[in-house]
Write a protein that holds these residues in place. Structure first.
Motif, PDB file in Angstrom:
ATOM      1  N   TYR A 429      49.851 -26.421  24.773  1.00 53.90           N
ATOM      2  CA  TYR A 429      49.328 -27.559  24.020  1.00 53.90           C
ATOM      3  C   TYR A 429      48.556 -28.466  24.970  1.00 53.90           C
ATOM      4  CZ  TYR A 429      49.622 -32.191  21.746  1.00 53.90           C
ATOM      5  OH  TYR A 429      49.346 -33.419  21.213  1.00 53.90           O
ATOM      6  N   ILE A 430      47.251 -28.581  24.765  1.00 50.11           N
ATOM      7  CA  ILE A 430      46.407 -29.477  25.554  1.00 50.11           C
ATOM      8  C   ILE A 430      45.590 -30.310  24.560  1.00 50.11           C
ATOM      9  CG2 ILE A 430      44.613 -29.692  27.315  1.00 50.11           C
ATOM     10  CD1 ILE A 430      47.049 -28.385  28.452  1.00 50.11           C
ATOM     11  N   ASN A 431      45.788 -31.618  24.573  1.00 53.03           N
ATOM     12  CA  ASN A 431      45.102 -32.463  23.595  1.00 53.03           C
ATOM     13  C   ASN A 431      44.056 -33.375  24.224  1.00 53.03           C
ATOM     14  OD1 ASN A 431      46.797 -34.206  24.931  1.00 53.03           O
ATOM     15  ND2 ASN A 431      47.548 -35.224  23.096  1.00 53.03           N
ATOM     16  N   GLN A 432      43.576 -32.992  25.402  1.00 48.21           N
ATOM     17  CA  GLN A 432      42.525 -33.747  26.081  1.00 48.21           C
ATOM     18  C   GLN A 432      41.678 -32.780  26.892  1.00 48.21           C
ATOM     19  OE1 GLN A 432      45.207 -36.415  27.994  1.00 48.21           O
ATOM     20  NE2 GLN A 432      45.568 -35.084  29.747  1.00 48.21           N
ATOM     21  N   CYS A 433      40.498 -33.231  27.284  1.00 48.95           N
ATOM     22  CA  CYS A 433      39.569 -32.337  27.989  1.00 48.95           C
ATOM     23  C   CYS A 433      40.156 -31.846  29.301  1.00 48.95           C
ATOM     24  CB  CYS A 433      38.241 -33.058  28.247  1.00 48.95           C
ATOM     25  SG  CYS A 433      37.371 -33.533  26.732  1.00 48.95           S
ATOM     26  N   ASP A 434      40.784 -32.747  30.042  1.00 52.03           N
ATOM     27  CA  ASP A 434      41.387 -32.359  31.321  1.00 52.03           C
ATOM     28  C   ASP A 434      42.502 -31.346  31.076  1.00 52.03           C
ATOM     29  OD1 ASP A 434      39.713 -34.161  32.533  1.00 52.03           O
ATOM     30  OD2 ASP A 434      41.229 -35.743  32.721  1.00 52.03           O
ATOM     31  N   GLY A 435      42.470 -30.292  31.826  1.00 48.88           N
ATOM     32  CA  GLY A 435      43.523 -29.291  31.725  1.00 48.88           C
ATOM     33  C   GLY A 435      43.181 -28.095  30.876  1.00 48.88           C
ATOM     34  N   MET A 436      42.060 -28.141  30.136  1.00 49.67           N
ATOM     35  CA  MET A 436      41.746 -27.027  29.241  1.00 49.67           C
ATOM     36  C   MET A 436      41.365 -25.744  29.991  1.00 49.67           C
ATOM     37  SD  MET A 436      39.951 -28.412  25.791  1.00 49.67           S
ATOM     38  CE  MET A 436      40.828 -29.516  24.685  1.00 49.67           C
ATOM     39  N   LEU A 437      40.968 -25.897  31.250  1.00 52.07           N
ATOM     40  CA  LEU A 437      40.629 -24.700  32.025  1.00 52.07           C
ATOM     41  C   LEU A 437      41.865 -23.868  32.345  1.00 52.07           C
ATOM     42  CD1 LEU A 437      37.901 -26.103  34.459  1.00 52.07           C
ATOM     43  CD2 LEU A 437      37.579 -24.607  32.473  1.00 52.07           C
ATOM     44  N   GLN A 438      43.051 -24.382  32.035  1.00 52.75           N
ATOM     45  CA  GLN A 438      44.272 -23.576  32.195  1.00 52.75           C
ATOM     46  C   GLN A 438      44.306 -22.432  31.180  1.00 52.75           C
ATOM     47  OE1 GLN A 438      48.102 -25.866  32.736  1.00 52.75           O
ATOM     48  NE2 GLN A 438      46.781 -27.576  32.165  1.00 52.75           N
ATOM     49  N   GLY A 439      43.587 -22.600  30.070  1.00 57.79           N
ATOM     50  CA  GLY A 439      43.622 -21.597  29.018  1.00 57.79           C
ATOM     51  C   GLY A 439      42.469 -20.618  29.098  1.00 57.79           C
ATOM     52  N   ASP A 440      42.603 -19.518  28.371  1.00 58.42           N
ATOM     53  CA  ASP A 440      41.531 -18.523  28.272  1.00 58.42           C
ATOM     54  C   ASP A 440      40.791 -18.639  26.941  1.00 58.42           C
ATOM     55  OD1 ASP A 440      42.099 -17.089  30.797  1.00 58.42           O
ATOM     56  OD2 ASP A 440      43.988 -16.569  29.795  1.00 58.42           O
ATOM     57  N   TYR A 441      41.510 -19.102  25.904  1.00 60.42           N
ATOM     58  CA  TYR A 441      40.902 -19.286  24.589  1.00 60.42           C
ATOM     59  C   TYR A 441      41.370 -20.615  24.007  1.00 60.42           C
ATOM     60  CZ  TYR A 441      39.467 -14.398  24.725  1.00 60.42           C
ATOM     61  OH  TYR A 441      38.882 -13.192  25.088  1.00 60.42           O
ATOM     62  N   LEU A 442      40.450 -21.284  23.348  1.00 58.17           N
ATOM     63  CA  LEU A 442      40.744 -22.557  22.698  1.00 58.17           C
ATOM     64  C   LEU A 442      40.618 -22.371  21.187  1.00 58.17           C
ATOM     65  CD1 LEU A 442      41.162 -25.671  22.673  1.00 58.17           C
ATOM     66  CD2 LEU A 442      38.669 -25.878  22.956  1.00 58.17           C
ATOM     67  N   VAL A 443      41.701 -22.638  20.467  1.00 61.11           N
ATOM     68  CA  VAL A 443      41.713 -22.497  19.011  1.00 61.11           C
ATOM     69  C   VAL A 443      41.797 -23.899  18.406  1.00 61.11           C
ATOM     70  CG1 VAL A 443      42.818 -21.419  17.032  1.00 61.11           C
ATOM     71  CG2 VAL A 443      42.961 -20.317  19.282  1.00 61.11           C
ATOM     72  N   LEU A 444      40.759 -24.270  17.653  1.00 63.16           N
ATOM     73  CA  LEU A 444      40.706 -25.604  17.061  1.00 63.16           C
ATOM     74  C   LEU A 444      40.764 -25.517  15.534  1.00 63.16           C
ATOM     75  CD1 LEU A 444      37.916 -27.317  19.212  1.00 63.16           C
ATOM     76  CD2 LEU A 444      40.394 -27.528  19.474  1.00 63.16           C
ATOM     77  N   SER A 445      41.533 -26.431  14.950  1.00 63.61           N
ATOM     78  CA  SER A 445      41.594 -26.534  13.495  1.00 63.61           C
ATOM     79  C   SER A 445      40.519 -27.503  13.015  1.00 63.61           C
ATOM     80  CB  SER A 445      42.977 -27.025  13.058  1.00 63.61           C
ATOM     81  OG  SER A 445      42.986 -27.358  11.701  1.00 63.61           O
ATOM     82  N   LYS A 446      39.815 -27.117  11.970  1.00 67.41           N
ATOM     83  CA  LYS A 446      38.795 -27.997  11.391  1.00 67.41           C
ATOM     84  C   LYS A 446      39.419 -28.997  10.413  1.00 67.41           C
ATOM     85  CE  LYS A 446      35.331 -24.283  11.548  1.00 67.41           C
ATOM     86  NZ  LYS A 446      34.424 -23.434  10.744  1.00 67.41           N
ATOM     87  N   LYS A 447      40.699 -28.834  10.145  1.00 66.33           N
ATOM     88  CA  LYS A 447      41.337 -29.646   9.105  1.00 66.33           C
ATOM     89  C   LYS A 447      42.116 -30.830   9.665  1.00 66.33           C
ATOM     90  CE  LYS A 447      44.307 -29.181   5.014  1.00 66.33           C
ATOM     91  NZ  LYS A 447      45.137 -28.254   4.206  1.00 66.33           N
ATOM     92  N   VAL A 448      42.717 -30.692  10.850  1.00 69.54           N
ATOM     93  CA  VAL A 448      43.627 -31.735  11.333  1.00 69.54           C
ATOM     94  C   VAL A 448      42.930 -32.807  12.163  1.00 69.54           C
ATOM     95  CG1 VAL A 448      45.558 -30.142  11.319  1.00 69.54           C
ATOM     96  CG2 VAL A 448      44.272 -30.469  13.436  1.00 69.54           C
TER      97      VAL A 448
END
Length: 482
Positions: A429-448
């Protein structure tokens, strides 16, 4: 005896029927339930240590703490045979709640019948059997309903008179199983020992009574300890991480929770403002009942107070589910307060007062029955709607991830424990720009929107090397180029 049981069995049957009608084929997004299911899966697969490693990765690599590394293993153990039977099937995994709720109603009746009349006991049970808030909660794969059963069973055992040594052993076992479901079950043991200590001080000059109190308390603690040692030998820990959450506790938060939990008891009747006025009316009688029964029901009063003290100082709001174990105590004292008030009427008006009391609670129980039946009927008529993580658009995401990405790919998602359960990929769980490079894929919901994630329309501001790989009406998946 049979005549006494027939109305109770009918009440339980109708309650279970309505509760079954409340069940949906999906689940809400909150992902505590996913961790319970993952723990159940680890029991079935024999991969308990691997689960702890998975949990540690998800928790420690995320922006914020998501929960304990492992919830108490009692509820996952309950879920395990149902998971083994049908896998990740929400409808199947919700079945245990129906049985435990029926058991709770039985305990409630056994508790009430020695304190209230037969009619009052049946009305008392009906208020819970048909309560919309409680029956709707059967649709959640959470530990609250099993915990409600075991906590009520413990209260029933503790308050019974003329206990044998075997009875005290059963109290120790009941407290263990309550704690095995949720750690706060330990408060039942603390309250029991506190009340026994007060008895010992009051009777300290009578050596026989002192010996009996000490022996009985030892039996309770010994049974609890033996079962707890077995639990520690069979299952890994992880609940210790609960304590780290208290770093977020503030005085302002405690003050706000005092007011919030005071109001939430009114939700037993309904959330609309008009129900709050009914709650205040009932509260007056409940306080009177506490005063009248302060010597006879000291254990109930102490448990109520200690439970509330612990939960208003827990730094996360959990709504009405945290007061479920106290609702029977609250309504019970309201009954006692009303009975006392009726008894104070002149003999000429006592019969009328009793009928008014019965009528008052019966009208509420009938209203609950109608309201719950309508909710269950509507749910069945709409096909037990699939929602949240089980809807077709969500399932498309899981399928694409499993077929198009390496199994070791780290996914970033606003509900990482659901994602881990549904894809078996490492998820954080990453809810800010910093730290997202820890992941390989980012899945975003268009609803929440911004609820636990960087909104899709703002992700470009993060200046990340993103490549859109998947898109449907609800979700977008980016590969994080490195």
């Amino acid at each position: 005896m049979k005549k006494l049981l027939h109305p109770l069995l009918l009440i339980i049957f109708v309650s279970t029927l309505i509760g079954a009608g409340m069940l949906r084929r999906g689940h809400e997004w909150g992902d505590d339930w996913a961790w319970y299911v993952l723990q159940a899966k680890s029991i079935v697969d024999g991969s308990l240590d691997e689960f702890i490693e998975i949990s540690a990765f998800t928790n420690y690599q995320s922006t914020s703490h998501l929960g304990p590394l492992a919830y108490p293993w009692g509820y996952p153990l309950i879920l395990a045979p149902f998971y083994a039977l049908n896998g990740i099937s929400p409808m199947t995994l919700k079945i245990p709640g129906l049985f435990f709720y029926a058991g709770f109603l039985i305990c409630l009746y056994l508790f009430a019948k020695s304190r209230l009349t037969r009619t009052e006991s049946l009305i008392f049970v009906s208020l819970f059997a048909f309560n919309p808030m409680l029956l709707e909660f059967l649709d959640y794969i959470l530990s609250d309903i099993p915990f409600l059963f075991f906590s009520t069973l413990t209260l029933l055992l503790v308050v019974q008179q003329n206990k044998s040594r075997m009875h005290y052993a059963l109290i120790g076992a009941a407290i263990f199983f309550t704690t095995f479901i949720r750690a706060t079950g330990l408060l039942l043991l603390g309250c029991f020992l506190m009340i026994e200590f007060f008895k010992l001080i009051a009777q300290r000059k009578d050596r026989n009574i002192v010996k009996r109190i000490v022996l009985n308390s030892f039996i309770v603690c010994a049974v609890f300890a033996v079962l707890w040692i077995a639990n520690m030998l069979l299952f890994p820990g992880g609940g210790e991480s609960y304590l780290s959450q208290y770093k977020n506790l503030t005085v302002d938060l405690v003050i706000s929770f005092i007011g919030a939990y005071f109001k939430v008891y009114g939700w037993f009747f309904g959330e609309a403002t008009r129900w709050q006025y009914l709650y205040y009316f009932v509260l007056a009688f409940a306080l009177l009942g506490v005063w009248i029964r302060r010597r006879n029901d000291l254990y109930l009063i102490s448990f109520f107070g200690v439970w509330m003290l612990v939960h208003i100082t827990y730094p996360y709001w959990q709504g009405p589910r945290y007061i479920f174990p106290l609702l029977p105590i609250f309504i019970y004292f309201a009954f006692q307060g009303m009975k006392f008030a009726v008894g104070k009427l002149s003999e000429k008006y006592q019969a009328m007062g009793q009928r008014a009391m019965y009528g008052f609670w019966t009208v509420i129980a009938v209203y609950f029955l109608v309201a719950s039946s309508v909710l269950a009927y509507d749910n069945v008529q709409t096909g037990r709607q699939i929602n949240g993580p089980f809807d077709p658009l969500s399932m498309e995401v899981y399928q694409w991830i499993k077929s198009e990405t390496p199994p070791t790919s780290v996914l970033i998602f606003f509900k990482p424990r659901v994602m881990r359960l549904m894809t078996e990929h490492p998820s954080i769980y990453i809810n800010q720009c910093d730290g997202m490079l820890q992941g390989d894929y980012l899945v975003l919901s268009k609803k929440v929107g911004a609820n636990g994630q960087v909104p899709p329309e703002e992700i470009g501001k993060c200046s990340l090397p993103l490549d859109a790989m998947f898109n449907n009406r609800r979700f977008i998946i980016y590969k994080i180029e490195k």
